[in-house]
Design an enzyme around this catalytic site. Structure first.
Site, PDB file in Angstrom:
ATOM      1  N   GLY A  26     -15.447  11.193   9.146  1.00  0.00           N
ATOM      2  CA  GLY A  26     -14.536  10.258   8.486  1.00  0.00           C
ATOM      3  C   GLY A  26     -14.938   8.839   8.820  1.00  0.00           C
ATOM      4  O   GLY A  26     -15.376   8.540   9.938  1.00  0.00           O
ATOM      5  N   GLY A  75     -12.961   6.003   7.655  1.00  0.00           N
ATOM      6  CA  GLY A  75     -11.878   5.078   7.327  1.00  0.00           C
ATOM      7  C   GLY A  75     -11.644   4.135   8.506  1.00  0.00           C
ATOM      8  O   GLY A  75     -12.515   3.969   9.361  1.00  0.00           O
ATOM      9  N   GLY A 106     -12.063   6.183  11.831  1.00  0.00           N
ATOM     10  CA  GLY A 106     -13.424   6.679  12.038  1.00  0.00           C
ATOM     11  C   GLY A 106     -14.448   5.564  12.173  1.00  0.00           C
ATOM     12  O   GLY A 106     -15.276   5.575  13.087  1.00  0.00           O
ATOM     13  N   HIS A 146       6.742   7.481  -0.633  1.00  0.00           N
ATOM     14  CA  HIS A 146       6.804   6.017  -0.726  1.00  0.00           C
ATOM     15  C   HIS A 146       7.681   5.602  -1.903  1.00  0.00           C
ATOM     16  O   HIS A 146       7.515   6.116  -3.005  1.00  0.00           O
ATOM     17  CB  HIS A 146       5.381   5.474  -0.907  1.00  0.00           C
ATOM     18  CG  HIS A 146       5.285   4.017  -0.629  1.00  0.00           C
ATOM     19  ND1 HIS A 146       5.889   3.073  -1.416  1.00  0.00           N
ATOM     20  CD2 HIS A 146       4.667   3.339   0.365  1.00  0.00           C
ATOM     21  CE1 HIS A 146       5.632   1.871  -0.915  1.00  0.00           C
ATOM     22  NE2 HIS A 146       4.890   2.009   0.160  1.00  0.00           N
ATOM     23  N   SER A 177       2.622  -2.123  -3.655  1.00  0.00           N
ATOM     24  CA  SER A 177       2.827  -2.420  -2.229  1.00  0.00           C
ATOM     25  C   SER A 177       4.283  -2.635  -1.858  1.00  0.00           C
ATOM     26  O   SER A 177       5.058  -3.243  -2.589  1.00  0.00           O
ATOM     27  CB  SER A 177       2.051  -3.678  -1.855  1.00  0.00           C
ATOM     28  OG  SER A 177       2.440  -4.104  -0.575  1.00  0.00           O
ATOM     29  N   ARG A 209      11.023   3.301   4.379  1.00  0.00           N
ATOM     30  CA  ARG A 209      10.611   3.989   3.158  1.00  0.00           C
ATOM     31  C   ARG A 209      11.408   5.241   2.864  1.00  0.00           C
ATOM     32  O   ARG A 209      11.767   5.499   1.720  1.00  0.00           O
ATOM     33  CB  ARG A 209       9.138   4.353   3.277  1.00  0.00           C
ATOM     34  CG  ARG A 209       8.274   3.132   3.254  1.00  0.00           C
ATOM     35  CD  ARG A 209       6.836   3.441   3.539  1.00  0.00           C
ATOM     36  NE  ARG A 209       6.061   2.215   3.386  1.00  0.00           N
ATOM     37  CZ  ARG A 209       4.766   2.120   3.642  1.00  0.00           C
ATOM     38  NH1 ARG A 209       4.100   3.170   4.066  1.00  0.00           N
ATOM     39  NH2 ARG A 209       4.134   0.984   3.469  1.00  0.00           N
ATOM     40  N   GLU A 260      -4.695   8.866  10.655  1.00  0.00           N
ATOM     41  CA  GLU A 260      -3.655   9.630   9.961  1.00  0.00           C
ATOM     42  C   GLU A 260      -3.767  11.131  10.224  1.00  0.00           C
ATOM     43  O   GLU A 260      -2.786  11.858  10.160  1.00  0.00           O
ATOM     44  CB  GLU A 260      -3.710   9.354   8.445  1.00  0.00           C
ATOM     45  CG  GLU A 260      -2.574  10.012   7.672  1.00  0.00           C
ATOM     46  CD  GLU A 260      -2.617   9.737   6.167  1.00  0.00           C
ATOM     47  OE1 GLU A 260      -3.425   8.897   5.738  1.00  0.00           O
ATOM     48  OE2 GLU A 260      -1.833  10.369   5.438  1.00  0.00           O
ATOM     49  N   ARG A 296       6.918   6.889   8.877  1.00  0.00           N
ATOM     50  CA  ARG A 296       6.091   5.763   9.297  1.00  0.00           C
ATOM     51  C   ARG A 296       6.595   4.470   8.676  1.00  0.00           C
ATOM     52  O   ARG A 296       6.938   4.441   7.499  1.00  0.00           O
ATOM     53  CB  ARG A 296       4.639   5.990   8.868  1.00  0.00           C
ATOM     54  CG  ARG A 296       3.718   4.842   9.243  1.00  0.00           C
ATOM     55  CD  ARG A 296       2.277   5.140   8.912  1.00  0.00           C
ATOM     56  NE  ARG A 296       2.023   5.265   7.493  1.00  0.00           N
ATOM     57  CZ  ARG A 296       1.990   4.239   6.637  1.00  0.00           C
ATOM     58  NH1 ARG A 296       2.225   3.008   7.067  1.00  0.00           N
ATOM     59  NH2 ARG A 296       1.735   4.440   5.369  1.00  0.00           N
TER      60      ARG A 296
END
Lengths: 653, 251
Positions: A42, A44, A47, A273, A291, A344, A439, A449
């Site tokens: 990974g 991201g 990573g 979300h 967003s 959220r 994650e 979160r």
């Protein structure tokens, strides 16, 4: 219970735990670092930052990603920002407050020590990113700008327009590129991990020593060995087919580790979300997030009158013609203290509640308004365009509606998974030498979160936590020579992978991967979605068995396995999503309470708020694989709160 | 708003980098105009799979215009007819009933074809590895607010940094030049005090790598700027040239 869970929380007062850990942990000297190989799967935020940092410490790193470049990892799509307890705004922020907000936001289902450490290192992340040349937003005076996000009463979110994830990832990718140049990191792009290889040590204990992977261009199955394996492969939200994740995002690496014995923790905790563009048709491939930062200035509403809602659904009424007094700003009404900036999970459920009552505002009845009319009146169109312009453009391109003139329509969608591979304080899984970061681990967000915390956690794990804790593991591995990939364990794992691929290629049924994946997604959204019940989860388990049967009997993968084959890649991931789905249903069924993103309809207050059952469920649910076709076994890691008082979350006053 | 259109797709199919490719026509019927271009290709692929044929291979991932994975030359334009948008953000309402839509891969010496519409862009990674960073290790850096940076500079750096590395600039350029890509990174870092320290070294190293990898020169046709899905400006190329000349003069 046979196994005792040791989360390795260091001794001492909360604020000193991490300092104490670092002062006493074992390190690896520079000459020995060169002799140690680390695989990172990974690229991201977690990573890439881990690979860059471990590379600059002197370890030999091999970094894998499925895309054509590490820069494409889905962290790139995070829009809003990254939290840090800098208190640059002088508004009362502190490490403790960020810690407290995160624990509370997670509905008291995360570890105190981990979260405190996260808040502690958050400030270093901002310093690091600025040093890399990340162009954060700034004030005219030249200092860094901040904005507010859900679940907080301070402004602690740093941002780079609506592209914060992109800029942070490009920063980490730059640092990673530098290490590639210096010869410390080797990149394996368009390569997908298909299994983790375990080798027993002299005490007969399994240790992660490598991976089996598929070169996605040539189709070759290859082996790679190392002293430790780190997975940073993100979340499993695509089990729902439609989500805000990228098309390639998958939970397969985590499931491979799970099948080899790593515990999977809190799989039911998935974040829905609140501000996504509503679903529009059955050909849709993904959902687009708007967003959360939009909730700073946008006001969320539905009509007060049912007849207005009906007219909106029928398309006979223009929302701008509904006067203010007939608009129900339901978040401001229900949660005066936080208003549109509630966390959220709360915002998503409130939208669902209004739509369930018939107040939805589009043709499907599954949408609410996010209105910028008021912000434009207050700040002017230019200021709004400066702050959110790119998001508005994106919305218009997708929906063909101009959000400067008409309210946006939004609806909740699967976005992030708090659950994941269980890790201890050192981010090590229940398998020695196997670590999970970002994650794909379960560690810091509890049952929900907060916005702008995913970037914080990914980079905290990669830059400032794993590079320390992995040395505590590697320090006694310096005598262990590099592994040959000719060992029988590698052959066995490779044979297993090849056998699975052959089995899939030989089904030769009639259904495409996507058609079965969509079926899985419907089941997940319908029965393991925003509101779950005992009955719905039991139904889900039954239906998932059927989907699994369909997969193994009627799947069609065209082409060959020994060359580029996108359908085969998707099929392998879908196989694992079905496993994820089952885990989520088992966990949801077991957790007879509502907390954060997990809402069991049987457990709610008269006002419809989540009702936790602290006496029964104040624990991390760790699931252990028992073999194909068998139910997983539950292990519990109790959560003890020593430093904060566990309360009912209150965003009203 | 919702309506369906029918059209013909002419798609470039090529089995491998060394094999001969060709256009294949696919009639598409009743496609809703609110499907995205890539969703339309998903529909076609689903039809091909159901017929037992191999689907068209194309790169894509985030489908929200930020990962830079999607490409495609559509009717002679990188990322299709919309300006300031990637292929994944392109919707079928941009097309008309009865259209013939031509879909090709990026065509450039720097980006060899892997299969069908998928190309190899690893050259971009190599250019980044040559110098697209500030040489700092993790830790031991000053407080983020210790060096004030004017909002104007920060905004300009952000404009440059919005490059998604998709390769449209190279595909659009008749010389196959990667100058817009390189200049975006060089500009971003040269504009900020953190990156200024090694700006000269960076400009030289990245340009040398770009030349070595077979990308062409810039002749200011501005095609890159016109096709860039993130509207990265060619003023960055001017800034790169300035950095490069200054660096060379110091040599």
């Amino acid at each position: 219970m046979a196994k005792k869970i040791d989360s390795k929380i260091p001794e001492g007062p909360l604020a000193e735990k991490w300092t104490n850990y670092k002062a006493h942990q074992k390190l690896v000297n520079p000459a020995n670092k060169r002799k140690l190989d680390i695989i990172i799967v990974g690229s991201g935020l977690a990573g890439a930052s881990a690979a860059a940092t471990l590379g600059d410490l002197g370890f030999k790193v091999k970094c894998f990603c499925i895309q054509d470049s590490p820069r494409r990892a889905h962290s790139i799509a995070a829009q809003g920002g990254i939290n840090a307890a800098k208190n640059y705004q002088n508004d009362g922020d502190s490490v403790y407050r960020l810690f407290y907000d995160t624990i509370k936001g997670g509905d008291y289902r995360s570890r105190e020590a981990n979260v405190y450490r996260l808040a502690e290192v958050s400030n270093n992340i901002i310093d690091q990113c600025v040093a890399q040349g990340v162009p954060f937003a700034r004030e005219y005076g030249g200092t860094l700008a901040n904005r507010s996000f859900g679940g907080a009463q301070v402004s602690r979110t740093f941002y780079a327009r609506g592209q914060t994830g992109q800029q942070l990832l490009l920063g980490a990718y730059s640092a990673l590129s530098r290490q590639v140049k210096l010869g410390n990191v080797e990149l394996f792009t368009r390569c997908e991990m298909l299994d983790v290889v375990l080798i027993k040590d002299e005490n007969g204990e399994n240790r992660a020593r490598g991976i089996i992977y598929r070169d996605l261009v040539t189709g070759e199955i290859k082996r790679c060995s190392a002293h430790a394996v780190v997975i940073g492969t993100g979340g499993y939200g695509n089990a729902y087919f439609l989500s805000t994740n990228a098309m390639g995002s998958n939970g397969s690496a985590a499931i491979q580790c799970y099948r080899k014995g790593a515990w999977f923790a809190n799989p039911a905790f998935a974040q829905i979300h609140p501000t996504c563009i509503p679903v529009h048709g059955d050909k849709q491939s993904k959902l687009t997030l708007m967003s959360e930062s939009l909730r700073n200035d946008g006001r969320i509403w539905v009509p007060k009158k049912l007849e207005d809602a009906k007219a909106l659904q029928a398309g006979t009424l223009n929302p701008n013609d509904i006067p203010d007094e007939d608009r129900d700003f339901y978040l401001e009404r229900r949660y005066p203290a936080f208003g549109n900036l509630v966390p959220r999970d709360v915002a998503s459920r409130a939208a669902k509640e209004r739509c369930d009552k018939g107040f939805g505002v589009n043709n499907t009845g599954l949408a609410v308004f996010l209105d910028f009319k008021y912000a434009i009146q207050r700040l002017g169109k230019d200021v709004v365009a400066d702050k959110y312009g790119n998001l508005f453009d994106m919305y218009q391109e997708i929906t063909d509606v101009n959000p400067y003139e008409n309210p946006m329509m939004i609806f909740p969608a699967i976005h992030y998974t708090m659950g994941g591979i269980w890790v201890d304080y050192e981010l090590q899984t229940s398998i020695k030498g196997l670590f999970a970061i970002g994650e794909c681990n379960f560690s810091d967000h509890g049952a929900n979160r907060l916005g702008a915390s995913a970037l914080m956690q990914g980079l905290a794990d990669g830059y400032f936590v794993l590079p320390y804790t992995i040395q505590n593991y590697l320090s006694d591995q310096i005598q262990v020579p590099r592994f040959s990939t000719d060992l029988p364990e590698f052959k066995a794992a490779e044979d297993g992978v090849k056998e699975q691929i052959e089995k899939i290629m030989n089904i030769k049924g009639k259904r495409s991967v996507d058609s079965i994946h969509k079926e899985l997604g419907h089941i997940m959204w319908e029965y393991v979605g925003m509101g779950r019940t005992k009955e719905s989860l039991e139904t889900a388990l039954k239906k998932l068995e059927e989907v699994e049967k369909t997969f193994w009997s009627d799947l069609r993968v065209p082409g060959q396995a020994d060359t580029l084959n996108v359908e085969l890649e998707k099929a392998l991931r879908l196989r694992d999503f079905i496993e994820v789905g089952k885990l989520m249903a088992y966990d949801g069924l077991n957790r007879e309470e509502s907390c954060g993103g997990h809402f069991r309809e049987e457990y709610q207050t008269p006002e419809g708020e989540a009702l936790r059952q602290d006496d029964k469920f104040s624990y991390v649910a760790c699931w252990e694989y028992q073999g194909a076709g068998k139910a997983p076994e539950l292990l519990k890691e109790p959560l003890n709160y020593e430093y904060i008082k566990v309360q009912t979350r209150n965003y009203k006053n | 708003m919702d309506k369906n259109i029918s059209f013909t797709l002419k798609v470039w199919r090529q089995r491998g980098p060394k094999e001969k490719g060709q256009f294949v026509s696919y009639p598409m019927t009743d496609i809703p105009t609110d499907t995205s271009f890539l969703e339309m290709l998903d529909i076609l692929n689903e039809q091909l799979i159901n017929k037992g044929e191999e689907p068209i291979v194309f790169d894509h991932d985030c489908r929200e215009g930020i990962c830079g994975m999607c490409s495609l030359y559509i009717n002679g334009h990188a990322h299709g007819p919309a300006t300031g948008a990637t292929t994944c953000q392109l919707y079928m309402r941009r097309f008309k009933d009865g259209d013939v839509i031509t879909v090709e891969p990026w065509r450039s010496a720097g980006f060899p074809i892997i299969r069908d519409l998928m190309v190899d862009r690893s050259a971009y990674d190599k250019i980044m590895q040559a110098g697209g960073y500030t040489s700092v290790n993790t830790g031991g850096v000053p407080d983020a607010n210790s060096i004030p940076i004017s909002k104007e500079k920060a905004d300009l750096a952000m404009d440059a940094a919005s490059c998604i590395g998709c390769g449209a600039c190279v595909a659009a350029c008749k010389n196959g030049s990667a100058m817009l890509f390189v200049s975006a990174k060089v500009s971003q870092l040269a504009l900020l005090p953190q990156g200024q320290v090694e700006a000269a070294r960076r400009a030289k190293a990245m340009i040398a790598k770009m030349d070595e990898l077979g990308f062409g020169n810039c002749t200011n046709t501005r095609a890159c700027e016109a096709e860039c899905p993130k509207c990265v400006s060619i003023s960055n190329i001017a800034r790169l040239n300035r950095e490069f000349i200054c660096a060379k003069l110091k040599d």
